[in-house]
Every structure is written in structure tokens, then in C-alpha cells.
Design a protein around this motif. Structure first.
Motif, mmCIF file in Angstrom:
data_model
loop_
_atom_site.group_PDB
_atom_site.id
_atom_site.type_symbol
_atom_site.label_atom_id
_atom_site.label_comp_id
_atom_site.label_asym_id
_atom_site.label_seq_id
_atom_site.Cartn_x
_atom_site.Cartn_y
_atom_site.Cartn_z
ATOM 1 N N PRO A 79 1.029 16.588 2.863
ATOM 2 C CA PRO A 79 -0.511 17.024 1.397
ATOM 3 C C PRO A 79 -0.261 15.315 1.592
ATOM 4 C CG PRO A 79 1.015 18.813 1.305
ATOM 5 C CD PRO A 79 2.233 17.797 2.065
ATOM 6 N N GLU A 80 -1.553 15.486 1.657
ATOM 7 C CA GLU A 80 -2.265 14.206 1.022
ATOM 8 C C GLU A 80 -3.585 14.448 -0.183
ATOM 9 O OE1 GLU A 80 -4.314 12.171 4.387
ATOM 10 O OE2 GLU A 80 -2.300 11.308 5.351
ATOM 11 N N GLU A 81 -3.391 15.396 -0.322
ATOM 12 C CA GLU A 81 -4.170 16.121 -2.174
ATOM 13 C C GLU A 81 -3.136 16.401 -2.875
ATOM 14 O OE1 GLU A 81 -7.032 18.559 -0.549
ATOM 15 O OE2 GLU A 81 -5.782 19.315 1.768
ATOM 16 N N TYR A 82 -4.020 16.872 -3.932
ATOM 17 C CA TYR A 82 -3.250 18.287 -4.901
ATOM 18 C C TYR A 82 -1.932 17.823 -5.572
ATOM 19 C CZ TYR A 82 -6.396 21.802 -2.757
ATOM 20 O OH TYR A 82 -6.932 22.870 -1.743
ATOM 21 N N LEU A 83 -2.630 16.199 -5.775
ATOM 22 C CA LEU A 83 -1.177 15.380 -6.543
ATOM 23 C C LEU A 83 0.058 16.044 -6.244
ATOM 24 C CD1 LEU A 83 -1.872 16.752 -10.300
ATOM 25 C CD2 LEU A 83 -2.682 15.203 -9.149
ATOM 26 N N PHE A 84 0.053 15.994 -4.807
ATOM 27 C CA PHE A 84 1.749 15.723 -3.449
ATOM 28 C C PHE A 84 1.888 14.628 -3.924
ATOM 29 C CE2 PHE A 84 4.012 15.977 -0.454
ATOM 30 C CZ PHE A 84 5.122 16.282 -0.339
ATOM 31 N N ARG A 130 6.154 18.732 -9.650
ATOM 32 C CA ARG A 130 5.833 19.958 -9.835
ATOM 33 C C ARG A 130 5.222 20.794 -8.769
ATOM 34 N NH1 ARG A 130 3.727 20.184 -16.246
ATOM 35 N NH2 ARG A 130 2.646 18.059 -15.040
ATOM 36 N N VAL A 131 4.770 20.080 -7.702
ATOM 37 C CA VAL A 131 3.984 19.825 -7.172
ATOM 38 C C VAL A 131 4.517 19.751 -5.441
ATOM 39 C CG1 VAL A 131 1.690 19.565 -5.483
ATOM 40 C CG2 VAL A 131 1.975 19.232 -7.732
ATOM 41 N N MET A 132 4.805 20.876 -4.667
ATOM 42 C CA MET A 132 5.792 21.148 -3.717
ATOM 43 C C MET A 132 5.672 22.020 -2.660
ATOM 44 S SD MET A 132 8.957 22.719 -5.642
ATOM 45 C CE MET A 132 9.826 21.411 -7.304
ATOM 46 N N THR A 133 5.592 21.229 -1.424
ATOM 47 C CA THR A 133 5.357 21.956 0.212
ATOM 48 C C THR A 133 6.246 23.160 0.046
ATOM 49 O OG1 THR A 133 7.638 21.247 1.322
ATOM 50 C CG2 THR A 133 5.571 20.201 1.249
ATOM 51 N N HIS A 134 5.513 24.288 1.189
ATOM 52 C CA HIS A 134 6.919 25.319 0.887
ATOM 53 C C HIS A 134 8.071 24.957 0.900
ATOM 54 C CE1 HIS A 134 3.312 28.368 2.922
ATOM 55 N NE2 HIS A 134 3.439 29.354 1.903
ATOM 56 N N LEU A 135 8.903 24.173 1.818
ATOM 57 C CA LEU A 135 10.130 23.871 1.821
ATOM 58 C C LEU A 135 10.737 23.590 0.891
ATOM 59 C CD1 LEU A 135 9.987 22.727 5.822
ATOM 60 C CD2 LEU A 135 10.344 25.048 5.053
ATOM 61 N N GLN A 136 10.357 22.729 0.407
ATOM 62 C CA GLN A 136 9.821 22.178 -0.975
ATOM 63 C C GLN A 136 10.757 23.404 -2.000
ATOM 64 O OE1 GLN A 136 7.927 19.532 -1.506
ATOM 65 N NE2 GLN A 136 9.108 17.520 -0.294
ATOM 66 N N PHE A 137 9.978 23.913 -1.887
ATOM 67 C CA PHE A 137 9.777 25.238 -3.353
ATOM 68 C C PHE A 137 10.844 26.121 -2.938
ATOM 69 C CE2 PHE A 137 8.404 29.161 -5.096
ATOM 70 C CZ PHE A 137 8.623 28.772 -5.918
ATOM 71 N N ASP A 138 11.381 26.613 -1.220
ATOM 72 C CA ASP A 138 12.076 27.636 -0.891
ATOM 73 C C ASP A 138 13.465 26.564 -1.822
ATOM 74 O OD1 ASP A 138 10.081 29.087 0.457
ATOM 75 O OD2 ASP A 138 11.384 28.148 1.997
ATOM 76 N N GLU A 139 13.439 25.035 -1.375
ATOM 77 C CA GLU A 139 14.550 24.446 -1.553
ATOM 78 C C GLU A 139 14.579 24.622 -3.390
ATOM 79 O OE1 GLU A 139 18.542 22.654 -1.110
ATOM 80 O OE2 GLU A 139 17.356 23.563 0.504
ATOM 81 N N GLU A 140 14.710 24.704 -4.187
ATOM 82 C CA GLU A 140 13.609 24.610 -5.470
ATOM 83 C C GLU A 140 14.604 25.873 -5.795
ATOM 84 O OE1 GLU A 140 12.733 22.817 -9.163
ATOM 85 O OE2 GLU A 140 13.565 22.095 -7.535
ATOM 86 N N LEU A 141 14.190 27.348 -5.050
ATOM 87 C CA LEU A 141 14.904 28.713 -5.463
ATOM 88 C C LEU A 141 16.061 28.565 -5.436
ATOM 89 C CD1 LEU A 141 11.391 31.066 -4.098
ATOM 90 C CD2 LEU A 141 12.647 31.088 -6.350
ATOM 91 N N LYS A 142 17.128 28.178 -4.366
ATOM 92 C CA LYS A 142 17.899 28.290 -4.077
ATOM 93 C C LYS A 142 18.555 27.110 -4.784
ATOM 94 C CE LYS A 142 19.337 25.659 -0.389
ATOM 95 N NZ LYS A 142 19.522 25.981 1.533
#
Length: 950
Positions: free
Chosen positions: A638-643, A648-660
Motif C-alpha cells: 500500500p501507498e497510503e494509510y501510513l503503511f 502498527r499498520v500492516m497488510t493481511h499477510l503481515q497481520f497473519d504472521e503477527e497472529l502466529k
């Protein structure tokens, strides 16, 4: 085998197991002799018994004897034994009296048949939802409230209004039409169908866009009332946006109050907008977009064969075996599995063919029989004797074109020695009739004035062969698609045009000559490019049938994008699937796995490709007959939303890894916010990434189960949990996940202040902006096509505007690529979930298997060929889009001679070479200058007569 269930055939018993089923079927009586019936319609006109049926539009009723709708035996009539006066009361027999061919047979009896089969494919389809019990919609009470299927019949040229749209109440054209979505879907209060029917949004948009073509007025006001617009297929979003630009209004509201208009014509609707405003509008017609229900045969088939169904009565399968029921050897496809559009149904049909082929691979070809034809009649040098067959196509052609006038005109054309009109020229009995007429009248050329050669020419070519003629001694005049369907408002001009089309076809066929299809030896070996889930599935599909397969992966690991995923939408462990497939691939004797390998070059054509692969051990040559492209896709950044600026701003796959890796940290969170369509459905990527909504909802549910106190928000434009994935959406809402709708022109605002991360979003239902402080902001980033420019150039792969690989035809050939011998699977085609990727890979194997199944493959005969006039100027090489022409230099009497030569396996017969050659040095069989000139001269005849008359 494929057993079709219909009103005529019932499965009444099954025994055995995979490889050895015994299926007992009851063939119900039709009371009509199929060999004699010519579908003339006299029987139904004289039948006094009117009955209702599911195709009733309120303007017409089906008779006790009627045309067969389900295509089991196309274009024939049957008698409804439950409503026929003679069969129920012993009197009438009017149909028998008036039938001109004595086709009525009241002595017809049911027949019990036993079929032995190694595998069974079930495709009983679906049942349209009946909204009769939803009295608040006024269906069957208010005349101008119709279902979407009834509306489709009203639009159809073969429908009760012959394609001219009128209101059921008064027969006038409607000026204001409304559609109400999700009738019988996404509803557990008025009906038990909690799932999304997947196709309704798209068929509604299609109906809205084509409605204007069926009205004589300049414009029509159209409104679609919806909960979520679900245009999640390939190119679907563009179709939706096109409808918006053309003036179709989409209103996010759910009308519940329906009342008849003045004099019981039209409909009055009341609804409430997001801002609380109550609106009352009058429409001329309201269309209820009804959902798809499981087939009425579902429960019976489940009990008979012993397989499981879901709670919604669809067939239960798993992601790795998407068409395999829980009864081994029995497969299910289409809407029997879940509601879906045509491309997925066609794909699943091919996937089931692969599953069955693997199951029966040990006995492949043991029962194969080649069709035989009579010897071809020698026609070279003989005087043309042309037969013309003019089709009425029921009323599709005859309602606009005066077919009898066209028939009489055809009889006057040069070399025409026989002409006749047929109600349905493509019907089985007419095919046999044509073969007989060829022999009786010594015909050596045939013109069929009917529909599109794209769909029907192969059928008629086969008919010519059965009549003893070369298959290419035929010409088709498309007087339906290119005439009656587009000129329905001008019957006189359409008839004149039909005469022109027939005259031009007769002129061309006069110069036709016999052509022979060439055969090429097939390298019975497959190449699969890409070692992800789709690539491994395809490789195993080939290998399990005994075909040697090479699997190339550019990285050092198998699994592709699936290695980053956790579970499917219904909880199946994806990583276990990937590991299991990888192990099978590495151990399979028929698979050669090449990691860290890239294709360096490609030459050849279908059945005989050669590629150079760059491997860690040097270049290797690979010869193969077919290839499957399974090169995947990737998550965008992403190029928006402070990514990239705030961790603390993550993509789906990054958040999946965070959950793991940090589940305890996530569990301690107070607020998690998801933002959908980040980089999708915008100017840069104007398509839906299909899987993001389901992924976000899954994670939202997981968070709520991990810690019910976490506040979870999903900020979306439309939630697209299609099919039975809707159960997840409903569960998330029940768990307290908050869904907030936003528009593209009013996107959420994200900023950091005082070490906190904030999201501000306007809430339409509150009519104010809310501010959320979140611990995690998860962005549903777009899935984008991988950059494979070099590989695409090697294989001449077409890509769409978004960079995804193009299929040959989205409905008819959804896994074939535009280049013969190449097939497509997985994310490189378009974003899709695991089960659909696997099904597409299996479908690609089935389509490619049709090439590998034969040692010699027959090619089309319409190919370019070089004449003696070629002087090697090479202009044709420059224009050939398929690289099917090359320049060869030879020596003759000490002089160097240059001439082009063609590769018939690659050539598509497009004709660009012939059009560019200045010296008649290259022609295309079937489109020589003599043939083209004859067509042009014939076309000019009426123009010259018109000028003389003027």
C-alpha cells in the motif's frame, strides 16, 4: 460417465464402488416419437389444457404438451403426463389428430436401464427461489412484480413478448424499472437461505444494461436496491462501473413495503436511506433478483449415492478436492456444489473430468471407438450442385426474417439445385435429413443459413462427412446473430439482408474445394510453470494419469503464495495441504521437479514445444506437448494509510504472521481496525481482489474468539463474502464485529498523534465522523499480477489491462489460453481462493489432457499456404501475430532463392499475411482471392441494382 437428471430420467438405484458402479435409471415416457417429431408446434397450439410452470411470465402459459426446456433432447416436444387430459381422464387426443408426422405415441412406456460406470459426475443444477411466500413483495399479487428469471424470459426473443419488453399488467413499455437484490438469499428470517447466491448482482447489472435495447423509447430509468454489490469476478467490477456511468442507479436500501400502483398497474415502493430519510417511489415494474437453491434432487442423490451435504443442501467437498464428494468415485459440479457463475461451472466440469480420468487411468482407451464415415465423394472438377438449408430457429429467425421468401429466393441462385426450410436445422433429426438430402440430390456443396459458425459449423461439417462430402464444402450465412437478433424492428430490411447473406454464401461456396486436416505427432509430456498450489495440483493431475511431467519453480521452495496462508474460509489447514502436495510431487516417479529454474526460450507449437531452461546446473532442453502457466500473483504494498511509516499498520499477510508469532500481544489489544479495498477497486487497480473480505472477516472472528473484549471494526465499501462464506459474515456480526461502509470519495483518514494511531471515518447511518484509536490497522491490500513480461513474450501470452493472463474465452474456454497448447491456473489468471485455484488447475489438466491423449493431433485445415508467386519479400513475416511464418533461403543453379514457409501448427488462419502480400504469394485455405472476390461481387449485386433503381 455423466448422467443427466431431468423430467425424463430418474436415478432409482446405485450399487458398487469407484471403478465399478451399477446405476439403475428409469427413463420416463415422453409420448412423442423423437425420430418423427419435427417440433412444428401444431400439437401445443391445439392442446386445450393450460398449466402453469416455472417459466410462466404471467403473459403466457405452458400447455400439457410443450417444448422440452431442459435440453435433454433439444428442440423436441413431450407430453406432461400429469396434466394431459387423455392420460388423466381418458379423453381429448387433439395433439395426435393434428400431428402431421404421426409422432404422438400414447403407448410409450417407462423403461428401466442399468448402466455400468467407473465414475459418476452429477450436475443436477439448481432451483430458482420462489418468492411466493414472501407476501410483502406482492409477488403473484401485483402483476408488475416479476422474478429475475421471468424478466429474463420477457427480454428473450424466444419469450412471450418476442424480445419487446412490456409490462404484464397492461402490455405497455415500462419507463421506470427497479431491481431488488438478495430475494431468497442472505436471509434466515423469511427463508432458510443464509448464503449468498453469488450471481444475482451480475445478472441484474446485465439485465439493466440490455433493457434499453428492448424498448423503443429513448431512455429508461433503472434503480437497483442492494445490500452489497458483489461483482467479484474477472472484469466484473468494470462491468459494474460501466453500468454506473450509463445511468443505472444503485441505492443501498432494502424496500419492504410494496403496493400496486393506480389501476393495479406499476408498483409503489417505500424504503429508508442510510441517513434515515423515508422515500416512496413509483415504478412501472419491479424485478425480484431471486437466489439459487440446491436442486430438488440433492437430498435424494445424497442418500442414493451416500455422500454428505452442507447445511444448505449443497454438496460437501474440501479445498484440495473441490469436485469430489465424500463418496469415492462420485463427483459434483456447478450449482450442485454452490451457487456460481458460468465460468466456474465450466471450470468445475473440466476439473471433474480430470478427477474421473485419474480414477480410471488404468483402463484408459480400453473402450474407445472411433467414429466412421462413408467415403468422401470426389467433387474436384465437377459442376457445383449446391443445397441451401434455411433455418427458422423456432421464432428466433422466423419472427423477423421471412424465411419462406428467403427460401424461394435461394432457389433462383446460380448452381442451387435444392433448397428447403427447417424449423431447427441443428436438431438431430434435421442433421440426418441433411445427410439424406445430400445423397438424394447429389449435392456437392452446402449452404446453411442459420446461426453462428463459431458454435455450429463443426456440427454441420460432421453432417457433411456423414453425407459423404468433405467437411469444408460448406458455407454458413449467419442470419440470426448478425441479422434477426439485431434487426428485429425492421423485418423487411432484415429479409433483404438475409437474401444478401445467402447469395454471398452461395457465391463463395461455389469456389470451395476439399481440404484435409493435417496431423502432428504429439510429445506426450507436460510442462507446468510455477510450483505453487495450482502448479503442484496440475503436475500431479498429469502424473497421476501416467504422463511424464516437468514442474519448474523459480524459487527454492514449493508452495507459492499458499505458504503464507493459514486456513481456508471453512477452517481447513492450508499449510498441511501445501506440505502434503509438496511431498507427493517430490516422490512421484512421473514428475521431474526443477527448483531455482527459469524458462530461457520457447519454440514450437501445440503438441511439440521445445524450451531451454536455465537451472543451477546449466541450461537444459525440455520437449513437451502442452504447458500450464501457474505463475501466481502477489500482495501489493500500500501507498497510503501510513503503511511503511508506522509498524502498527500492516497488510493481511503481515497481520497473519503477527497472529502466529505474537498472539499474546494481539490478544491484549483493545481495538483492531481493518480497511478493505486498499489498492483495489480504484483507478490503479479497478478490480476486486475477491478474497480480501473473507480474509478480514475470518481474522475478525479469530480476534473475537481470542478475546471477546477486543473492539473490531471492518471499514468497507461492500462486503463480498459470496456463496456459503456469508455464514462467516453473519457470525462476525453476531460476535460483535462492527462493519462501517464508506465510499471511494470519502475514504478513512489515518494519522498518528501522541504515540497513538487514529482512524477517522464517516458513518452514513450516524451521519457523522467517528474517531477510532487502534492498536493494529490491517489493510486489505490488492492482489496484483506478477511481472512476467519475458515469459509472456516467449509463449505469446495475452494479458488484460491489470496484467493477469487472458483466457481464450471467459465462458466457453476459461482455462485455455489464446495460444493453442497453453493453459492457465491459479492467481496468474485472477485472484481467487484455494478451492477455486485447485479446481482451475484440475480443469487445465483436463483440457491439456485432450491433447496428450492422442499420439497424433488433428489440426484445423484453414491455414496459410505459400504459392509459387512468393519472392521472399517477407512482408507477411512482419504482420503475422503468431510467428507462424519464417524466411528460408535455398540455392538453385548457383542462385540464392528466398521464400517463406509456414508452420501449420502455429498458424491460426487469420489472413493478415494474405492481405499484406502484394504478389499473391500466400493465401489462406478457404479464403482464397477467388472466394473473396466472389463474395464481394455478390455483395455488390444489390448495390448495383439499388443504384440502377435510383
Amino acid at each position: 460417465m455423466n448422467i443427466e437428471l431431468s423430467t425424463l430420467t430418474d436415478i432409482i438405484g446405485v450399487s458398487g464402488e469407484k471403478g465399478n458402479f451399477s446405476v439403475t435409471i428409469r427413463k420416463n415416457p415422453r409420448y412423442v416419437d423423437m425420430e418423427k417429431c419435427i417440433a412444428c408446434g401444431l400439437c401445443t397450439k391445439k392442446c386445450p389444457r393450460k398449466v402453469s410452470d416455472e417459466y410462466n411470465t404471467g403473459l403466457a402459459k405452458r400447455k400439457a404438451i410443450h417444448i422440452q426446456y431442459d435440453q435433454t433432447v433439444p428442440l423436441k416436444y413431450l407430453i406432461d403426463g400429469k396434466n394431459c387430459l387423455y392420460l388423466t381422464r381418458g379423453r381429448c387426443r387433439a395433439c395426435e389428430k393434428f400431428c402431421p408426422t404421426n409422432a404422438i405415441n400414447f403407448d410409450d412406456k417407462e423403461e428401466i436401464l442399468t448402466i455400468n460406470a467407473g465414475a459418476v459426475i452429477l450436475a443436477p443444477g439448481y432451483k430458482p427461489f420462489d418468492p411466493s411466500d414472501m407476501s410483502h413483495y406482492g409477488y403473484k399479487q401485483i402483476p408488475d412484480v416479476v422474478t429475475s428469471l421471468e424478466y429474463e424470459r420477457l427480454l428473450s426473443v424466444s419469450g412471450p413478448c418476442t424480445g419487446h419488453l412490456v409490462k404484464p399488467s397492461d402490455g405497455r413499455e415500462p419507463e421506470r424499472i427497479a431491481w431488488l437484490q438478495c430475494v431468497g438469499s442472505r436471509n434466515v428470517s423469511d427463508c432458510a437461505n443464509g448464503y449468498c447466491s453469488s450471481v444475482c448482482c451480475m445478472y441484474t447489472i446485465k439485465q439493466a444494461l440490455v433493457t434499453a435495447e428492448h424498448l423503443s423509447g429513448d431512455s429508461v430509468d433503472q434503480t437497483v436496491f442492494y445490500m452489497d454489490i458483489r461483482t467479484h469476478g474477472k472484469e466484473f467490477e468494470r462491468y459494474y462501473e460501466d453500468a454506473v456511468k450509463k445511468g443505472v442507479k444503485f441505492v443501498n436500501a432494502r424496500p419492504r413495503t410494496f403496493s400496486p400502483g393506480k389501476d393495479n398497474t406499476g408498483v409503489c415502493l417505500s424504503y429508508v436511506l442510510d441517513n434515515g430519510e423515508r422515500v416512496t417511489e413509483e415504478f412501472d415494474m419491479v424485478v425480484l433478483s431471486v437466489g439459487l437453491e440446491a436442486s430438488e434432487d440433492a437430498r435424494y442423490l445424497s442418500e442414493t449415492f451416500g455422500f454428505e451435504l452442507t447445511d444448505n443442501r449443497f454438496v460437501k467437498t474440501d479445498a484440495l478436492n473441490p469436485v469430489t464428494t465424500t463418496c469415492d468415485g462420485v463427483y459434483a459440479i456447478g450449482a450442485f456444489l454452490s451457487p456460481k457463475a458460468i465460468p466456474r461451472s465450466v471450470t468445475e466440469a473440466s476439473a471433474a473430468a480430470t478427477a474421473a480420468a485419474v480414477a480410471l487411468s488404468s483402463v484408459r482407451d480400453t473402450m474407445t471407438q472411433a467414429k466412421t464415415y462413408p467415403p468422401e465423394k470426389e467433387v474436384t472438377g465437377t459442376e457445383p450442385r449446391i443445397g441451401v438449408f434455411v433455418c427458422s430457429c423456432g421464432i428466433n429467425i422466423a419472427n423477423t426474417v421471412d424465411v419462406q421468401d428467403v427460401l424461394e429466393y435461394a432457389k433462383t441462385l446460380p448452381n442451387v439445385v435444392f433448397a428447403e426450410n427447417n424449423l431447427f436445422t441443428c436438431s438431430t433429426d434435421t442433421q440426418e435429413l441433411i445427410s439424406e438430402k445430400i445423397k438424394e440430390n447429389d449435392l456437392n456443396r452446402v449452404v446453411i443459413a442459420a446461426c453462428s459458425p463459431l458454435t455450429h459449423e463443426p456440427l454441420f461439417q460432421d453432417t457433411l462427412r456423414e453425407g459423404g462430402l468433405n467437411a469444408f464444402m460448406i458455407e454458413m450465412a449467419n442470419i440470426r446473430n448478425q441479422n434477426s437478433w439485431v434487426h428485429s424492428d425492421s423485418p423487411e430490411k432484415a429479409t433483404l439482408k438475409a437474401k444478401d447473406q445467402v447469395r454471398i454464401a452461395v457465391a463463395k461456396v461455389t469456389f470451395n474445394y476439399p481440404l484435409q486436416r493435417q496431423g502432428i505427432k504429439v510429445v506426450r509430456k507436460a510442462l507446468v510453470i510455477g510450483g505453487g498450489l495450482s502448479g503442484m495440483t496440475a503436475a500431479l493431475g498429469f502424473a497421476d494419469q501416467g504422463y511424464e511431467t516437468v514442474l519448474i519453480e523459480k524459487g527454492d521452495l514449493l508452495g507459492g503464495a499458499a505458504r503464507n496462508l493459514d486456513t481456508t474460509w471453512n477452517g481447513e489447514n492450508i499449510r498441511t495441504m501445501v506440505d502434503g502436495l509438496g511431498e507427493r510431487v517430490r516422490e512421484h516417479a512421473e514428475i521431474k521437479l526443477m527448483l531455482n529454474t527459469r524458462i530461457k526460450s520457447c519454440s514450437g507449437s501445440v503438441g511439440n514445444f521445445t524450451s531451454i531452461a536455465r537451472t543451477p546446473d546449466g541450461d537444459q532442453t525440455i520437449e513437451y506437448g502442452v504447458a500450464v502457466m501457474a505463475t501466481g500473483a502477489e500482495e501489493s504494498q500500500p501507498e497510503e494509510y501510513l503503511f511503511g511509516q508506522d509498524r502498527r499498520v500492516m497488510t493481511h499477510l503481515q497481520f497473519d504472521e503477527e497472529l502466529k508469532t505474537s498472539e499474546s500481544v494481539v490478544k491484549a489489544s483493545k481495538t483492531v481496525v481493518f480497511i478493505q479495498c486498499v489498492g483495489s477497486r480504484d483507478e490503479k487497480h479497478p478490480y476486486c481482489s475477491r478474497v480480501c473480505c473473507t480474509h478480514s472477516v475470518q481474522n475478525a472472528i479469530r480476534l473475537k474468539k481470542l478475546n471477546p473484549e477486543i473492539d473490531v471494526y471492518i471499514l468497507h465499501r461492500d462486503i463480498r463474502t459470496y456463496g456459503e462464506r456469508e455464514d462467516l459474515y453473519r457470525e462476525a456480526r453476531q460476535l460483535g464485529v462492527i462493519f462501517v461502509r464508506h465510499d471511494l470519495d470519502r475514504k478513512p483518514d489515518v494519522y498518528a498523534a501522541d504515540k497513538n494511531l487514529y482512524v477517522e471515518v464517516f458513518v452514513p447511518i450516524l451521519q457523522r465522523t467517528i474517531k477510532l484509536s487502534c492498536d493494529y490497522l490491517v489493510l486489505a491490500a490488492a492482489i496484483i499480477a506478477r511481472e512476467n513480461k519475458e515469459l509472456n513474450e516467449f509463449y505469446k501470452c495475452g494479458v488484460n489491462e491489470d496484467g493477469f493472463l487472458l483466457e481464450a474465452h471467459p465462458k466457453l474456454r476459461p482455462v485455455d489460453m489464446t495460444s493453442d497448447g497453453l493453459f492457465i491456473a491459479g492467481l496468474c489468471h485472477y485472484p481467487k481462493p484455494v478451492d477455486e485455484s485447485v479446481a482451475q488447475a484440475m480443469a487445465a489438466v483436463a483440457r491439456a489432457g485432450a491433447v496428450l491423449a492422442s499420439e497424433v493431433m488433428e489440426l484445423d485445415a484453414v491455414k496459410a499456404y505459400v504459392t509459387d508467386n512468393c519472392d521472399g519479400c517477407a512482408l507477411c513475416i512482419d504482420v503475422c501475430p503468431y510467428n507462424a511464418i519464417r524466411l528460408e533461403t535455398t540455392s538453385e543453379n548457383g542462385r540464392k532463392m528466398s521464400r517463406v514457409t509456414t508452420d501449420t501448427a502455429v498458424c491460426k488462419g487469420c489472413g493478415l499475411c494474405e492481405a499484406s502480400c502484394p504478389k499473391s504469394g500466400i493465401y489462406v485455405h478457404g479464403f482464397t482471392l477467388d472466394q473473396l472476390e466472389a463474395q464481394v461481387d455478390a455483395a455488390a449485386d444489390r448495390l448495383e441494382r439499388s443504384i440502377e433503381h435510383a
